[in-house]
Design a protein around this motif. Sequence first.
Motif, PDB file in Angstrom:
ATOM      1  N   VAL A  59       0.728  -1.120   0.103  1.00  0.00           N
ATOM      2  CA  VAL A  59      -0.071   0.005   0.007  1.00  0.00           C
ATOM      3  C   VAL A  59       0.770   1.139   0.233  1.00  0.00           C
ATOM      4  CG1 VAL A  59      -1.776   1.169   1.550  1.00  0.00           C
ATOM      5  CG2 VAL A  59      -1.885  -1.243   1.109  1.00  0.00           C
ATOM      6  N   GLU A  60       1.826   1.218   0.852  1.00  0.00           N
ATOM      7  CA  GLU A  60       2.907   2.333   0.882  1.00  0.00           C
ATOM      8  C   GLU A  60       3.776   2.671  -0.276  1.00  0.00           C
ATOM      9  OE1 GLU A  60       4.932   2.220   4.699  1.00  0.00           O
ATOM     10  OE2 GLU A  60       3.115   2.826   5.567  1.00  0.00           O
ATOM     11  N   LYS A  61       4.289   1.400  -0.704  1.00  0.00           N
ATOM     12  CA  LYS A  61       5.369   1.829  -1.792  1.00  0.00           C
ATOM     13  C   LYS A  61       4.911   1.468  -3.248  1.00  0.00           C
ATOM     14  CE  LYS A  61       8.685   1.293   1.103  1.00  0.00           C
ATOM     15  NZ  LYS A  61       9.761   2.515   1.144  1.00  0.00           N
ATOM     16  N   ILE A  62       3.924   1.061  -3.722  1.00  0.00           N
ATOM     17  CA  ILE A  62       3.253   0.743  -4.871  1.00  0.00           C
ATOM     18  C   ILE A  62       2.136   1.547  -5.161  1.00  0.00           C
ATOM     19  CG2 ILE A  62       2.632  -0.963  -6.643  1.00  0.00           C
ATOM     20  CD1 ILE A  62       5.235  -1.858  -5.172  1.00  0.00           C
ATOM     21  N   SER A  63       2.283   2.636  -6.093  1.00  0.00           N
ATOM     22  CA  SER A  63       1.118   3.467  -6.400  1.00  0.00           C
ATOM     23  C   SER A  63       0.489   2.643  -7.314  1.00  0.00           C
ATOM     24  CB  SER A  63       1.815   4.994  -6.793  1.00  0.00           C
ATOM     25  OG  SER A  63       2.458   4.644  -8.096  1.00  0.00           O
ATOM     26  N   GLY A  64      -0.885   2.865  -7.616  1.00  0.00           N
ATOM     27  CA  GLY A  64      -1.561   1.970  -8.507  1.00  0.00           C
ATOM     28  C   GLY A  64      -1.448   0.662  -8.326  1.00  0.00           C
ATOM     29  N   TYR A  65      -1.279  -0.002  -7.029  1.00  0.00           N
ATOM     30  CA  TYR A  65      -1.064  -1.457  -6.830  1.00  0.00           C
ATOM     31  C   TYR A  65      -2.397  -2.134  -7.394  1.00  0.00           C
ATOM     32  CZ  TYR A  65      -3.865  -0.961  -2.675  1.00  0.00           C
ATOM     33  OH  TYR A  65      -5.012  -0.605  -1.516  1.00  0.00           O
ATOM     34  N   LYS A  66      -3.557  -1.525  -6.932  1.00  0.00           N
ATOM     35  CA  LYS A  66      -4.606  -2.392  -7.417  1.00  0.00           C
ATOM     36  C   LYS A  66      -4.814  -2.807  -8.941  1.00  0.00           C
ATOM     37  CE  LYS A  66      -7.360  -0.299  -3.631  1.00  0.00           C
ATOM     38  NZ  LYS A  66      -8.848   0.656  -3.523  1.00  0.00           N
ATOM     39  N   SER A  67      -4.173  -2.092  -9.860  1.00  0.00           N
ATOM     40  CA  SER A  67      -4.265  -2.329 -11.292  1.00  0.00           C
ATOM     41  C   SER A  67      -3.503  -3.663 -11.416  1.00  0.00           C
ATOM     42  CB  SER A  67      -3.567  -1.141 -12.018  1.00  0.00           C
ATOM     43  OG  SER A  67      -2.241  -1.107 -11.783  1.00  0.00           O
ATOM     44  N   ARG A  68      -2.665  -4.211 -10.648  1.00  0.00           N
ATOM     45  CA  ARG A  68      -1.837  -5.411 -10.702  1.00  0.00           C
ATOM     46  C   ARG A  68      -2.758  -6.606  -9.875  1.00  0.00           C
ATOM     47  NH1 ARG A  68       4.213  -2.927  -9.307  1.00  0.00           N
ATOM     48  NH2 ARG A  68       4.730  -5.340  -9.759  1.00  0.00           N
ATOM     49  N   LEU A  69      -3.705  -6.323  -9.339  1.00  0.00           N
ATOM     50  CA  LEU A  69      -4.553  -7.484  -8.540  1.00  0.00           C
ATOM     51  C   LEU A  69      -5.789  -7.548  -9.120  1.00  0.00           C
ATOM     52  CD1 LEU A  69      -3.506  -6.214  -4.867  1.00  0.00           C
ATOM     53  CD2 LEU A  69      -2.428  -7.784  -6.398  1.00  0.00           C
ATOM     54  N   SER A  70      -6.283  -8.888  -8.919  1.00  0.00           N
ATOM     55  CA  SER A  70      -7.775  -9.268  -9.148  1.00  0.00           C
ATOM     56  C   SER A  70      -8.634  -8.395  -8.131  1.00  0.00           C
ATOM     57  CB  SER A  70      -7.820 -10.673  -9.019  1.00  0.00           C
ATOM     58  OG  SER A  70      -7.645 -11.142  -7.875  1.00  0.00           O
ATOM     59  N   PRO A  71      -9.965  -8.605  -8.256  1.00  0.00           N
ATOM     60  CA  PRO A  71     -10.746  -8.104  -7.384  1.00  0.00           C
ATOM     61  C   PRO A  71     -10.747  -8.984  -5.863  1.00  0.00           C
ATOM     62  CG  PRO A  71     -11.957  -8.091  -9.403  1.00  0.00           C
ATOM     63  CD  PRO A  71     -10.453  -8.988  -9.251  1.00  0.00           C
ATOM     64  N   ALA A  72     -10.599 -10.427  -5.834  1.00  0.00           N
ATOM     65  CA  ALA A  72     -10.557 -10.860  -4.726  1.00  0.00           C
ATOM     66  C   ALA A  72      -9.063 -10.546  -4.021  1.00  0.00           C
ATOM     67  CB  ALA A  72     -10.364 -12.398  -5.018  1.00  0.00           C
ATOM     68  N   GLU A  73      -8.015 -10.312  -4.817  1.00  0.00           N
ATOM     69  CA  GLU A  73      -6.690  -9.917  -4.104  1.00  0.00           C
ATOM     70  C   GLU A  73      -6.771  -8.479  -3.447  1.00  0.00           C
ATOM     71  OE1 GLU A  73      -3.839 -12.424  -6.786  1.00  0.00           O
ATOM     72  OE2 GLU A  73      -4.296 -10.535  -7.778  1.00  0.00           O
ATOM     73  N   ILE A  74      -7.626  -7.562  -4.146  1.00  0.00           N
ATOM     74  CA  ILE A  74      -7.776  -6.294  -3.607  1.00  0.00           C
ATOM     75  C   ILE A  74      -8.452  -6.389  -2.360  1.00  0.00           C
ATOM     76  CG2 ILE A  74      -8.988  -4.004  -4.134  1.00  0.00           C
ATOM     77  CD1 ILE A  74      -8.314  -4.464  -7.173  1.00  0.00           C
ATOM     78  N   SER A  75      -9.531  -7.139  -2.342  1.00  0.00           N
ATOM     79  CA  SER A  75     -10.433  -7.265  -1.029  1.00  0.00           C
ATOM     80  C   SER A  75      -9.631  -7.938  -0.139  1.00  0.00           C
ATOM     81  CB  SER A  75     -11.466  -8.237  -1.639  1.00  0.00           C
ATOM     82  OG  SER A  75     -12.281  -8.592  -0.373  1.00  0.00           O
ATOM     83  N   PHE A  76      -8.792  -8.808  -0.155  1.00  0.00           N
ATOM     84  CA  PHE A  76      -7.696  -9.249   0.728  1.00  0.00           C
ATOM     85  C   PHE A  76      -6.927  -8.388   1.330  1.00  0.00           C
ATOM     86  CE2 PHE A  76      -3.896 -10.953   2.294  1.00  0.00           C
ATOM     87  CZ  PHE A  76      -4.268 -11.895   3.295  1.00  0.00           C
ATOM     88  N   ILE A  77      -6.259  -7.638   0.511  1.00  0.00           N
ATOM     89  CA  ILE A  77      -5.335  -6.468   0.877  1.00  0.00           C
ATOM     90  C   ILE A  77      -6.180  -5.495   1.895  1.00  0.00           C
ATOM     91  CG2 ILE A  77      -4.297  -4.326  -0.008  1.00  0.00           C
ATOM     92  CD1 ILE A  77      -2.320  -6.625  -0.409  1.00  0.00           C
ATOM     93  N   GLU A  78      -7.444  -5.142   1.185  1.00  0.00           N
ATOM     94  CA  GLU A  78      -8.103  -4.034   2.277  1.00  0.00           C
ATOM     95  C   GLU A  78      -8.533  -4.626   3.412  1.00  0.00           C
ATOM     96  OE1 GLU A  78     -11.107  -3.040  -0.942  1.00  0.00           O
ATOM     97  OE2 GLU A  78      -9.464  -1.489  -1.683  1.00  0.00           O
ATOM     98  N   SER A  79      -8.746  -6.253   3.632  1.00  0.00           N
ATOM     99  CA  SER A  79      -9.352  -6.669   4.701  1.00  0.00           C
ATOM    100  C   SER A  79      -8.227  -7.025   5.819  1.00  0.00           C
ATOM    101  CB  SER A  79      -9.806  -8.034   4.476  1.00  0.00           C
ATOM    102  OG  SER A  79      -8.811  -9.157   4.385  1.00  0.00           O
ATOM    103  N   VAL A  80      -7.046  -6.882   5.404  1.00  0.00           N
ATOM    104  CA  VAL A  80      -6.061  -7.016   6.561  1.00  0.00           C
ATOM    105  C   VAL A  80      -5.883  -5.842   7.498  1.00  0.00           C
ATOM    106  CG1 VAL A  80      -3.355  -7.311   6.768  1.00  0.00           C
ATOM    107  CG2 VAL A  80      -4.592  -8.450   4.999  1.00  0.00           C
ATOM    108  N   LYS A  81      -5.669  -6.046   8.553  1.00  0.00           N
ATOM    109  CA  LYS A  81      -5.587  -4.872   9.736  1.00  0.00           C
ATOM    110  C   LYS A  81      -4.714  -3.972   9.623  1.00  0.00           C
ATOM    111  CE  LYS A  81      -5.361  -4.275  14.606  1.00  0.00           C
ATOM    112  NZ  LYS A  81      -5.170  -4.807  15.955  1.00  0.00           N
ATOM    113  N   PRO A  82      -4.434  -2.833   9.345  1.00  0.00           N
ATOM    114  CA  PRO A  82      -3.386  -1.926   8.945  1.00  0.00           C
ATOM    115  C   PRO A  82      -2.232  -1.956  10.138  1.00  0.00           C
ATOM    116  CG  PRO A  82      -5.006  -0.663   9.154  1.00  0.00           C
ATOM    117  CD  PRO A  82      -5.690  -2.082   9.361  1.00  0.00           C
ATOM    118  N   MET A  83      -1.229  -2.087   9.720  1.00  0.00           N
ATOM    119  CA  MET A  83      -0.157  -2.238  10.903  1.00  0.00           C
ATOM    120  C   MET A  83       0.458  -0.768  11.077  1.00  0.00           C
ATOM    121  SD  MET A  83       3.517  -4.069  10.530  1.00  0.00           S
ATOM    122  CE  MET A  83       3.429  -5.632  11.192  1.00  0.00           C
TER     123      MET A  83
END
Length: 113
Positions: free
Chosen positions: A88-112
């Motif tokens: 999230v911090e290092k990759i601008s536009g990271y969502k364009s490299r992921l599937s909808p399920a992967e984006i959902s997973f990323i968004e579900s992880v409790k932020p550190m």
Amino acid sequence: MDDYLEILKKFKDVKEILDLCNDVQKLRGYYRTRQFQKMQEHITSLMIKYLAETVAWNICNPQQPTTCEQAYINAENFLCAKGVKLVVEKISGYKSRLSPAEISFIESVKPME
């Protein structure tokens, strides 16, 4: 999403993420081959490597592992959270490299913190 490592591998062109992927694979290898002493040494090295994050993690997760399995699960959860934070911090536009399920997973992880 079954395995966060597969998501992280999509961003291994970023050295910090590649290093984290290697840390995950090493942790899993030690656990899988029941080399628990080496696994614990690796976890200790990760705690030093990611000192600030470790302190924050331990504040939010005060129950310390008492078994090898608990230590492994805790380390996996820590590395997952760290990996998501890096993406999230290092990759601008990271969502364009992921599937909808992967984006959902990323968004579900409790932020550190």
